[in-house]
Write a protein that holds these residues in place. Structure first.
Motif, short mmCIF file in Angstrom:
data_model
loop_
_atom_site.label_atom_id
_atom_site.label_comp_id
_atom_site.label_asym_id
_atom_site.label_seq_id
_atom_site.Cartn_x
_atom_site.Cartn_y
_atom_site.Cartn_z
N MET A 68 0.84 -1.21 0.00
CA MET A 68 0.00 0.00 0.00
C MET A 68 0.87 1.25 0.00
O MET A 68 1.85 1.32 0.73
CB MET A 68 -0.87 0.01 1.27
CG MET A 68 -2.12 -0.82 1.10
SD MET A 68 -3.60 -0.13 1.82
CE MET A 68 -3.10 0.65 3.32
N THR A 69 0.48 2.20 -0.82
CA THR A 69 1.25 3.46 -0.81
C THR A 69 0.64 4.39 0.23
O THR A 69 -0.57 4.40 0.45
CB THR A 69 1.21 4.14 -2.19
OG1 THR A 69 -0.14 4.23 -2.60
CG2 THR A 69 2.01 3.37 -3.22
N ALA A 70 1.53 5.16 0.86
CA ALA A 70 1.05 6.10 1.89
C ALA A 70 0.23 7.20 1.23
O ALA A 70 0.50 7.59 0.09
CB ALA A 70 2.25 6.69 2.61
N PRO A 84 -0.91 10.96 0.26
CA PRO A 84 -0.03 12.11 0.07
C PRO A 84 -0.03 13.02 1.30
O PRO A 84 -1.03 13.09 2.01
CB PRO A 84 -0.64 12.83 -1.13
CG PRO A 84 -2.03 12.31 -1.27
CD PRO A 84 -2.05 10.95 -0.64
#
Ligand code: 5GP
Length: 188
Positions: A1-3, A5
């Motif tokens: 999972m990407t953090a 913004p």
């Protein structure tokens, strides 16, 4: 999972009428296209070349009043017999998406944003001198002496607002001023 913004910071550019805010913002857009400049609503008529939804959303007074009533505007003010306001949602959305966002608004609007978004950065665009502002305000020669006097009185009051701001940029040269503003925005 990407953090998700990191939220970006809101920058508010204001200053006396006639100081050249619009010209500095036009230069800034070319320098830093990734900065989003909010599109205001106004009840004034479009000037030649202005496109709906680009320079402004052009609305009538009834629609403007509805937006105020509904809380759709982050701030709003009357300027030269016309209403101007900043649509709230696009500002919130761009900031949440991490996009640096700029408002170019009058002093009354900047004071309102100061109350509702105190963490924003408030930048005052100042003329090189009172004389320069006076020349710009009276330079058109199309107005009555009374109207010019009223504008000059207003300019004095507006210049005194400088101390309310976090940063001051002197508009000696449009490109230098735009570069200074871009540097402030880049600091986050
Ligand atoms: P103009 O009619 O020349 O485009 O703008 C007149 C003034 O209204 C300028 O000082 C400009 O900064 C200000 N203005 C433009 N949009 C807004 C806005 O959304 N809110 C407020 N408070 N002032 C605005």
């Amino acid at each position: 999972m990407t953090a998700p913004p990191r939220p970006a910071r809101l920058t508010v550019l204001s200053g006396p009428s006639g100081v050249g805010k619009g010209t500095v913002v036009a230069a800034l857009r070319k320098l830093v296209p990734h900065v989003w400049v909010s599109v205001s609503c106004t009840t004034r008529a479009p000037r030649p070349g202005e496109r709906p939804g680009v320079e402004y959303y052009f609305v009538d007074r009834d629609r403007f009043a509805e937006m105020v009533e509904a809380g759709d505007l982050l701030e709003h003010a009357e300027f030269a017999d016309n209403c101007y306001g900043t649509p709230r949602m696009p500002v919130i959305e761009h900031l949440a998406a991490g996009v640096p966002t700029l408002l170019e608004i009058d002093l009354e609007g900047a004071r309102q944003v100061r109350r509702s978004v105190p963490e924003a950065r408030f930048v005052f665009l100042a003329p090189p001198s009172l004389d320069v502002l006076v020349q710009r305000l009276s330079g058109r020669g199309t107005e009555s002496a009374d109207a010019v006097v009223a504008r000059l009185e207003r300019a004095q009051v507006e210049l005194a607002a400088e101390r309310e701001f976090d940063e001051v940029i002197v508009n000696n040269d449009v490109h230098d001023a735009a570069r200074d503003l871009a540097a402030l925005i880049a600091e986050g």
